[in-house]
Design an enzyme around this catalytic site. Structure first.
Site, PDB file in Angstrom:
ATOM      1  N   CYS A 213      -0.724  11.416   8.389  1.00  0.00           N
ATOM      2  CA  CYS A 213      -1.019  12.545   7.161  1.00  0.00           C
ATOM      3  C   CYS A 213      -2.110  12.416   6.630  1.00  0.00           C
ATOM      4  O   CYS A 213      -2.803  13.567   6.472  1.00  0.00           O
ATOM      5  CB  CYS A 213       0.117  12.318   6.083  1.00  0.00           C
ATOM      6  SG  CYS A 213       1.853  12.571   6.509  1.00  0.00           S
TER       7      CYS A 213
ATOM      8  N   GLN B  20       2.370   6.010   3.000  1.00  0.00           N
ATOM      9  CA  GLN B  20       1.129   5.339   3.370  1.00  0.00           C
ATOM     10  C   GLN B  20       0.588   5.746   5.070  1.00  0.00           C
ATOM     11  O   GLN B  20       0.138   4.989   5.798  1.00  0.00           O
ATOM     12  CB  GLN B  20       0.919   3.855   3.449  1.00  0.00           C
ATOM     13  CG  GLN B  20       0.804   3.277   1.910  1.00  0.00           C
ATOM     14  CD  GLN B  20      -0.344   3.855   1.355  1.00  0.00           C
ATOM     15  OE1 GLN B  20      -1.602   4.043   2.198  1.00  0.00           O
ATOM     16  NE2 GLN B  20      -0.474   3.934   0.076  1.00  0.00           N
ATOM     17  N   SER B  21       1.206   7.069   5.448  1.00  0.00           N
ATOM     18  CA  SER B  21       1.118   7.590   6.667  1.00  0.00           C
ATOM     19  C   SER B  21      -0.526   7.671   7.045  1.00  0.00           C
ATOM     20  O   SER B  21      -0.957   8.417   6.374  1.00  0.00           O
ATOM     21  CB  SER B  21       1.824   8.834   6.815  1.00  0.00           C
ATOM     22  OG  SER B  21       1.493   9.409   8.055  1.00  0.00           O
ATOM     23  N   ASN B  22      -0.943   7.127   8.301  1.00  0.00           N
ATOM     24  CA  ASN B  22      -2.319   7.237   8.643  1.00  0.00           C
ATOM     25  C   ASN B  22      -2.435   8.701   9.091  1.00  0.00           C
ATOM     26  O   ASN B  22      -3.337   9.282   9.137  1.00  0.00           O
ATOM     27  CB  ASN B  22      -2.717   6.185   9.645  1.00  0.00           C
ATOM     28  CG  ASN B  22      -2.551   4.816   9.069  1.00  0.00           C
ATOM     29  OD1 ASN B  22      -2.968   4.456   8.225  1.00  0.00           O
ATOM     30  ND2 ASN B  22      -1.825   4.023   9.785  1.00  0.00           N
TER      31      ASN B  22
ATOM     32  N   GLY C 136       5.558   8.727   6.142  1.00  0.00           N
ATOM     33  CA  GLY C 136       5.318   7.618   5.054  1.00  0.00           C
ATOM     34  C   GLY C 136       4.587   7.987   4.007  1.00  0.00           C
ATOM     35  O   GLY C 136       3.561   8.523   4.236  1.00  0.00           O
TER      36      GLY C 136
END
Ligand SMILES: *Cc1c(COP(=O)(O)O)cnc(C)c1O
Length: 328
Positions: free
Chosen positions: A77, A73-75, A71
């Site tokens: 990524c 806001q992926s942690n 997503g």
């Protein structure tokens, strides 16, 4: 078990702390928290433990580029972008979102860390993600790069060893602290935090129970997914450990309005815990799961346990884009 080698990226072992005030207010078992939110800063949260294994495999295969997805806001990524920068690898992120996303939280950090970003729509993410990523990989290969694909959340056989090791770490800490955690609770988003914890537990025949609280989809979905991840890990180590879907304890009912969508009671709980214990949860994962854990304890559903260990899997940066929804 002869598990694959890993890099050393996280600040490990992470601390275990009692949440004395919360335990007292709720009544019931003692609640402890394992601070996997403090595995690092740029490379923080639970994804670090998985990336230690996945990126080691990438480097051993001679790869120079990491590709992953999530997503906006992926942690995961963001952590991947930070690892890539640290190790001098290129990083491509395939994010569910569009060019107009607010430059905030994890997405801001992805950009700051120099990751190359490709946005795809919600539908593309759901149905065509693998094909899009494969095409990106081919394109990079044609340009002379050696890409390595890490799946969403690093939830595959290799990433799963991150929390296999974490459970081993917990076992060691139990001896040091003189406490037995008869229940370990983790948030379930893509499955391999839970999968790794359970695999170690089964491997060592530990008495403690591992619970997962899902923050999207449902228990049915995750039992299947987690079983597949564990089977993939077992292929790496050529071991046979019988784990069935019945061994996978998912507490369903706290996904709320769906992935990364918050509701008031969850955000209120985050505020409550911040002020009660000085511990900050995140809105997408740990806020929902810990809200659920507190509710389950209050309802008397975990009454057979004495000491419950909740794993704080991180995600702080995801709180900032929600600032306007929080009633301070
Ligand atoms: C990814 C993530 C989780 C979920 O872990 P999975 O292994 O994907 O199930 C939990 N908390 C945070 C903060 C995360 O970023």
């Amino acid at each position: 078990m002869n598990i694959p080698e890993k890099l050393s990226l996280g600040n490990l072992p992470t601390k275990i702390e009692p949440l004395e005030k919360l335990s007292k207010v709720i009544g019931g078992p003692n609640i402890y928290i394992k601070r996997d939110d403090q595995t690092g800063l740029e490379v923080s949260g639970n994804k670090v433990r998985k990336l230690e294994f996945a990126v080691k495999e990438a480097i051993d295969r001679g790869c120079d580029t990491l590709i992953t997805c999530g997503g906006v806001q992926s942690n995961h990524c963001r952590a991947t972008a930070a690892v890539a920068a640290k190790l001098g690898l290129k990083c491509y992120l395939v994010l569910r979102g569009n060019e107009e996303e607010d430059l905030d939280g994890n997405y801001f950090l992805d950009r700051l860390l120099g990751a190359k970003i490709k946005f795809i729509s919600k539908e593309e993410y759901q149905y065509d993600r693998e094909e899009i990523i494969d095409n990106l990989k081919k394109k990079l290969e044609n340009n002379g790069y050696k890409p390595y694909i890490i799946p969403m959340g690093a939830s595959n056989g290799i990433g799963n060893f991150g929390y296999f090791n974490c459970m081993k770490e917990i076992e060691q800490q139990e001896k040091e602290l003189g406490i037995e955690f008869d229940a370990v609770v983790a948030t379930v988003g893509s499955g391999s935090t839970y999968g790794g914890l359970l695999l170690y537990n089964k491997y060592k025949n530990r008495d403690s129970k591992v619970y997962g609280i899902n923050i999207c989809d449902n228990a049915y979905h995750f039992k299947k997914v987690i079983k597949e991840i564990i089977d993939e890990s077992l292929e790496y180590v050529e071991e046979q450990i019988d784990i069935s879907e019945e061994d996978i304890n998912i507490i369903d009912g706290y996904a709320g309005l769906g992935y990364a969508i918050s509701q008031d009671e969850e955000l209120e709980f985050i505020k409550y815990l911040a002020r009660l214990e000085g511990v900050i949860l995140d809105p997408v994962y740990t806020g929902k799961a810990m809200y659920g854990l507190a509710k389950e304890i209050k309802d008397g559903n975990l009454g057979e346990h004495k000491n419950i260990l909740f794993i704080h899997t991180g995600g702080l940066f995801g709180l900032f884009p929600k600032r306007n929804m929080m009633k301070l």
